[in-house]
Design an enzyme around this catalytic site. Structure first.
Site, PDB file in Angstrom:
ATOM      1  N   LYS A  52       0.846  -1.199   0.000  1.00  0.00           N
ATOM      2  CA  LYS A  52       0.000   0.000   0.000  1.00  0.00           C
ATOM      3  C   LYS A  52       0.880   1.247   0.000  1.00  0.00           C
ATOM      4  O   LYS A  52       0.645   2.200  -0.740  1.00  0.00           O
ATOM      5  CB  LYS A  52      -0.923   0.000   1.229  1.00  0.00           C
ATOM      6  N   GLN A  96      -4.964  -1.337   9.594  1.00  0.00           N
ATOM      7  CA  GLN A  96      -4.844  -2.662   8.973  1.00  0.00           C
ATOM      8  C   GLN A  96      -5.468  -3.732   9.882  1.00  0.00           C
ATOM      9  O   GLN A  96      -5.123  -3.825  11.053  1.00  0.00           O
ATOM     10  CB  GLN A  96      -3.362  -2.964   8.695  1.00  0.00           C
ATOM     11  N   ASP A 119     -11.285   2.900   3.993  1.00  0.00           N
ATOM     12  CA  ASP A 119     -11.705   1.507   3.844  1.00  0.00           C
ATOM     13  C   ASP A 119     -13.217   1.389   3.652  1.00  0.00           C
ATOM     14  O   ASP A 119     -13.713   0.339   3.267  1.00  0.00           O
ATOM     15  CB  ASP A 119     -11.317   0.713   5.114  1.00  0.00           C
TER      16      ASP A 119
END
Ligand code: NAD
Length: 282
Positions: A52, A96, A119
């Protein structure tokens, strides 16, 4: 059969995003920023976060990774999120997953300012997506959606079957396809006859976590099949779709690896840029 090349599609999307970041830089004299919080030392999470960060840097985003040991207190993480929420240089915040057991995932997700929730997991974004309002869209289903649209630009009236009802994949995927006027069936572990459901589908999205669950004789000729699964087996990584069998029937199919995976990260960058753009309008 069309092999849907997610690597190529993701590279094209990243190239577009890179241009967009350059334009934003000249217009606003600043660039979108992505901050990732990584807790613990799980190898897959470390690899995801590294990828990422690399992709974010490639398109010109400002990117930062904050690492904590898996013994970190929940309070410390929540305080950091508050700090990032009020930091104007941070456009997007991603924590995460998975988190260590002593940290409440829902509390963490809800602590993130919905306007920085890249997200798309915050209940506000989940609700906005299901109401058809503007929202951050979870990266994997967004990537699947963009791949499907490349093959079928007009989804009006198509029958879509989603295999798996997770908050991460199946449910948001359903919302995206409903918005495109598909007739959507969402299936799960208690579905009575999964094969019969799949045989009705013009579009199948499999997000289950069971190696090669979807077989060749489950798929109608000319169906578009998107395989979200990433399953480690003795013979390597395979998807939730039996690739060899389904590729003989389907009109189009994503490979694993090289299908949905690369699009997920590209969509995270897209979401970060979209959060930045919305913050500039306010
Ligand atoms: P999950 O475990 O949260 O959900 C799985 C879903 O499958 C559940 O809704 C369950 O009801 C359903 N299910 C289980 N057994 C079933 C059966 N026999 N028939 C029909 N449905 C069944 O999984 P998830 O987080 O959505 O992940 C699914 C897969 O996608 C995993 O392999 C995961 O590694 C992969 N994944 C890939 C990406 C990517 O970027 N490509 C991103 C996230 C997840």
């Amino acid at each position: 059969m069309i092999l849907i090349d997610g690597k190529k599609a993701a590279a094209e999307l990243r190239a577009e995003l890179k241009e967009e970041v350059a334009e934003l830089r000249s217009k606003h004299n600043k660039v979108p920023g992505l901050t990732v919080i990584l807790i613990g030392d799980l190898t897959p999470s470390q690899i995801y976060v590294r990828n990422k960060e690399k992709s974010a840097n490639e398109v010109g985003l400002k990117s930062e990774v904050i690492k904590y040991p898996d013994t970190v207190e929940e309070k410390t993480v929540l305080e950091k999120i508050q700090e990032l929420n009020s930091d104007e240089t941070v456009s997007g915040i991603l924590v995460q997953l998975p988190l260590p057991k002593h940290i409440d995932k829902q509390k963490v997700i809800e602590a993130i300012d919905p306007s920085k929730d890249v997200d798309g997991f915050h209940p506000m974004n989940v609700g906005n997506l299901s109401s058809g309002y503007e929202s951050s869209i979870p990266c994997t289903p967004l990537g699947c959606y963009l791949l499907i649209k490349k093959i079928e630009p007009n989804l009006n009236g198509k029958k879509a079957v989603i295999v798996g009802r997770s908050n991460l994949n199946g449910k948001p995927m359903t919302q995206l396809l409903l918005k495109e006027n598909c007739t959507v069936t969402i299936t799960h572990s208690k579905t009575k006859d999964l094969k019969a459901e799949c045989l009705e589908a013009d579009i199948i999205v499999a997000a289950v976590g069971i190696p090669e669950l979807v077989r060749g004789d489950w798929v109608k000729k000319d169906a578009v099949v998107i395989d979200v699964g990433i399953n480690k087996t003795d013979s390597g990584i395979v998807g939730d779709v039996h690739f060899d069998e389904v590729s003989k029937n389907a009109k189009a199919l994503t490979p694993v690896p090289g299908g949905v995976g690369p699009m997920t990260i590209a969509c995270l960058l897209k979401n970060t840029i979209d959060c930045f753009k919305r913050s500039q309008i306010k």
